[in-house]
Every structure is written in structure tokens, then in C-alpha cells.
Scaffold this motif. Structure first.
Motif, PDB file in Angstrom:
ATOM      1  N   VAL A 257       0.836  -1.199   0.000  1.00  0.00           N
ATOM      2  CA  VAL A 257       0.000   0.000   0.000  1.00  0.00           C
ATOM      3  C   VAL A 257       0.872   1.250   0.000  1.00  0.00           C
ATOM      4  O   VAL A 257       1.979   1.267   0.557  1.00  0.00           O
ATOM      5  N   ILE A 258       0.369   2.284  -0.657  1.00  0.00           N
ATOM      6  CA  ILE A 258       1.035   3.585  -0.688  1.00  0.00           C
ATOM      7  C   ILE A 258       0.019   4.658  -0.292  1.00  0.00           C
ATOM      8  O   ILE A 258      -1.165   4.361  -0.106  1.00  0.00           O
ATOM      9  N   ASP A 259       0.469   5.884  -0.165  1.00  0.00           N
ATOM     10  CA  ASP A 259      -0.397   7.032   0.135  1.00  0.00           C
ATOM     11  C   ASP A 259      -1.228   6.833   1.402  1.00  0.00           C
ATOM     12  O   ASP A 259      -2.419   7.124   1.436  1.00  0.00           O
ATOM     13  N   TYR A 260      -0.572   6.385   2.456  1.00  0.00           N
ATOM     14  CA  TYR A 260      -1.232   6.117   3.737  1.00  0.00           C
ATOM     15  C   TYR A 260      -1.052   7.270   4.722  1.00  0.00           C
ATOM     16  O   TYR A 260      -1.430   7.162   5.889  1.00  0.00           O
ATOM     17  N   GLN A 261      -0.486   8.391   4.249  1.00  0.00           N
ATOM     18  CA  GLN A 261      -0.126   9.473   5.159  1.00  0.00           C
ATOM     19  C   GLN A 261      -1.329  10.174   5.789  1.00  0.00           C
ATOM     20  O   GLN A 261      -1.181  10.891   6.773  1.00  0.00           O
ATOM     21  N   ASP A 262      -2.529   9.970   5.234  1.00  0.00           N
ATOM     22  CA  ASP A 262      -3.726  10.592   5.806  1.00  0.00           C
ATOM     23  C   ASP A 262      -4.520   9.624   6.681  1.00  0.00           C
ATOM     24  O   ASP A 262      -5.689   9.891   6.996  1.00  0.00           O
ATOM     25  N   ALA A 263      -3.907   8.520   7.061  1.00  0.00           N
ATOM     26  CA  ALA A 263      -4.594   7.535   7.906  1.00  0.00           C
ATOM     27  C   ALA A 263      -5.042   8.173   9.221  1.00  0.00           C
ATOM     28  O   ALA A 263      -4.357   9.039   9.786  1.00  0.00           O
ATOM     29  N   VAL A 264      -6.200   7.728   9.679  1.00  0.00           N
ATOM     30  CA  VAL A 264      -6.750   8.180  10.961  1.00  0.00           C
ATOM     31  C   VAL A 264      -7.424   6.982  11.616  1.00  0.00           C
ATOM     32  O   VAL A 264      -7.507   5.906  11.035  1.00  0.00           O
ATOM     33  N   GLN A 265      -7.945   7.189  12.800  1.00  0.00           N
ATOM     34  CA  GLN A 265      -8.768   6.169  13.427  1.00  0.00           C
ATOM     35  C   GLN A 265     -10.225   6.585  13.326  1.00  0.00           C
ATOM     36  O   GLN A 265     -10.606   7.664  13.787  1.00  0.00           O
ATOM     37  N   GLY A 266     -10.999   5.749  12.652  1.00  0.00           N
ATOM     38  CA  GLY A 266     -12.390   6.102  12.385  1.00  0.00           C
ATOM     39  C   GLY A 266     -13.234   4.872  12.126  1.00  0.00           C
ATOM     40  O   GLY A 266     -12.909   3.779  12.614  1.00  0.00           O
TER      41      GLY A 266
END
Length: 336
Positions: free
Chosen positions: A205-214
Motif C-alpha cells: 500500500v502507498i499514500d497512507y499518510q492521511d490515515a486516521v482512526q475512524g
């Protein structure tokens, strides 16, 4: 703001230092939907990916933090090989150019999607990072307002009023409630066919920099109701049920039934797709990126399909079909 010549100098200095003055060459890979730019760097028989993002536009710390957290959870992500954080330059492992998007029309589609859905429990249990923004009522509402502010007001010159405005406000509250009452987990937040890569016989996986807990359903929605590819109806139903079983087996859904899961999945998708359509308009107006315009109507078709199933949201389907999508098509005709 740093000019292009200055950034090129920073990049050259960075690469000369990394390769100890040995020869290398670069080619532009792509610019994504953010302010980042990617270059493929060749040195000898090896290649690397250079991520270029001006620090006054992009905070790269979440990318670095979450790269470590995802890797610790056993998820394949590109290794960070070198970095210059003050200048917003990172050198990454090159995962190649093969995406899930390259496999979605083949005979092994279901097998590939199931293998990727098997990754969801690992993502859901990624350790919370201090870089994660709180995915709370205010943030969820702010995402919905991207649709209103950028697509309706700025692009279509359309103002909400009267009954539609009242229903829009009620809908925002309803969608927020349906999201915050779900079990919480780490979510990639942009888990779709262009951000999942095939590398060394595994999915990365790439582009995970906006991950949050939701909400626990969010990444499954992102994958199975992809803004860039629509699954055939039969495949979708098989994979939606498989996603439920996978998350249930991992004990991430609590006592949630499959019918409840489908409900949360649908409403989470409404929020995500309205936001995404707004972002596509924002990319045009703010960032001069017209490449996502053709994805707006297909994305809103997901909203129409789902809204028709629920009494509280049938007005949304009617409004989009009768007023908003025709206005969008009229705008799109200007680009032809």
C-alpha cells in the motif's frame, strides 16, 4: 514559496550526496492529488522513488510516522531509504508500476480483491500515530462541506436554499452519527485500486499518510466502491460479504450483524463519495488539475444508488439526478 529552480538544486544536492557523486538520472513518474511530486531515480541497475513535496505545503511527518507503524503491523509499504525533512525530500524503495488497477479486468479479479481484503484487519490494528488527526464530528462535517463549498458553490455557482438546505443539514448530522457510532479502527482512508500495488508477489500500500482512526467500514467502502472503477454487481456483493466475514473473524465488528454492516457501509460511502466529488472539483479550481473531472459523475452515481434505498435519503438521489448532475455535465462539456 520555493521556486522550481531552487527545488531542483535541493534535489540534486540530496541525490549527489546519497550516491556519493556517482551518475544517476531521473524521470517524472506522476504528480498525485496532493502537492507531492514523484520521480523515478536510476542509479546503476537499481531504481528508487524520490518524493518531492515543499514543506510549506505538505507536512511529511505523518508519512514518516505512519510508514513505520504500517510496516510494524506487517503491511508492505515502501521503505524510506533517506530523507531531508527541512526540504521535503524523501527517497523511497521503488515498488514498481503494477497496481491493483492493472488487474481489475482480469479473470483473477475476485481472488485479488479477497487477498487485499485480507489486509484490512492488519490496517485496522495499526498503532495510532501522534500525527493522526482526530476523525471526529467536526472533521467529518468539514469533509462533507468540501462538496458544498467547492463543487456546489465555487464550481457550479449553486447555493443551497429552502427545503434542500434544511435536508442537507439534517443529512450531515445523520451521516456523522452513523460514522461515529461504528467501532473504531485505523483506516488507510484512501484504500483504492490506484494506491494498492503488486510487488514481489505481495500486495503493498502507498499514500497512507492521511490515515486516521475512524469507522471500521471506511476502507472496505473505499476499495469496493472505488471512485475509479465500478465492480460488477455480483462481484460487489460477494466481496462486501467477504469483507464483513474478514472483519468479523478478526473480532473488529463487535456484535454487528451483516445487515447492520451493510447499513453502515452504505452511509459511510455516502459521506466519502460526496467528499471525493468535492475534492475532484477542488483539484480543478485550486490546483489546476483537470484530470479528475471525469470521475465526478461516476462517484455521485454511487451516492444516487445508495440514497434510493433509504427513505431518509431519497430526496438526495432525486436532487442529484434532477439538478446537480445536469449542471455538472454542462460544466464538463466546456472541457470537450
Amino acid at each position: 514559496m520555493t521556486n522550481n529552480k531552487e527545488r531542483q538544486t535541493y534535489i540534486e544536492q540530496f541525490l549527489v550526496g546519497f550516491f556519493n557523486g556517482e551518475a544517476y538520472r531521473c524521470e517524472v513518474v506522476t504528480a498525485d492529488a496532493s502537492f507531492r511530486r514523484y520521480l523515478r531515480v536510476y542509479h546503476g541497475k537499481k531504481s528508487y522513488i524520490l518524493m518531492d513535496s515543499e514543506p510549506n505545503k505538505v507536512d511529511n511527518q505523518p508519512f514518516v510516522d505512519l510508514n513505520a507503524n504500517f510496516a510494524l503491523a506487517g503491511i508492505k509499504v515502501p521503505q524510506i531509504l533517506a530523507q531531508n525533512m527541512p526540504h521535503g525530500i524523501l527517497l523511497l524503495e521503488d515498488l514498481g508500476a503494477e497496481h491493483l488497477a492493472d488487474h481489475i479486468s482480469g479473470p483473477s479479479r475476485l481472488k485479488h480483491y479477497m487477498a487485499i481484503l485480507d489486509i484490512l484487519p492488519s490496517i485496522a490494528t495499526v498503532t495510532k500515530s501522534t500525527s493522526m488527526k482526530p476523525y471526529d464530528d467536526g472533521f467529518i462535517t468539514q469533509e462533507l462541506e468540501i462538496f458544498e463549498n467547492w463543487l456546489l458553490n465555487s464550481w457550479l455557482d449553486y447555493e443551497l436554499n429552502g427545503t434542500v438546505k434544511e435536508r442537507w443539514q439534517e443529512m450531515k448530522l445523520s451521516l456523522v452519527n452513523s460514522i461515529v457510532e461504528q467501532p473504531k479502527a485505523t483506516m488507510h482512508r484512501d484504500f483504492h485500486s490506484r494506491n494498492i500495488m503488486r510487488y514481489d508477489h505481495q500486495w503493498a500500500v502507498i499514500d497512507y499518510q492521511d490515515a486516521v482512526q475512524g469507522p471500521i467500514t471506511y476502507d472496505a467502502v473505499s476499495l469496493l466502491r472505488d471512485c475509479y472503477f465500478k465492480l460488477p454487481a455480483d462481484d460487489f456483493l460477494i466481496l462486501q460479504k467477504y469483507s464483513y466475514k474478514t472483519l468479523k473473524k478478526a473480532q473488529l465488528l463487535g456484535e454487528m450483524t451483516y445487515l447492520e454492516y451493510q447499513y453502515y457501509f452504505d452511509l459511510t460511502g455516502l459521506q466519502r463519495h460526496l467528499k471525493a466529488a468535492g475534492i475532484f472539483a477542488r483539484l480543478l479550481l485550486r490546483d489546476n488539475k483537470a484530470g479528475y473531472l471525469d470521475n465526478i459523475v461516476p462517484t455521485l452515481q454511487y451516492v444516487v444508488e445508495v440514497a434510493k434505498r433509504y427513505d431518509n435519503y431519497q430526496w438526495l438521489a432525486t436532487w442529484l439526478v434532477s439538478e446537480i448532475i445536469p449542471l455538472i455535465n454542462s460544466q464538463l462539456n466546456k472541457f470537450k
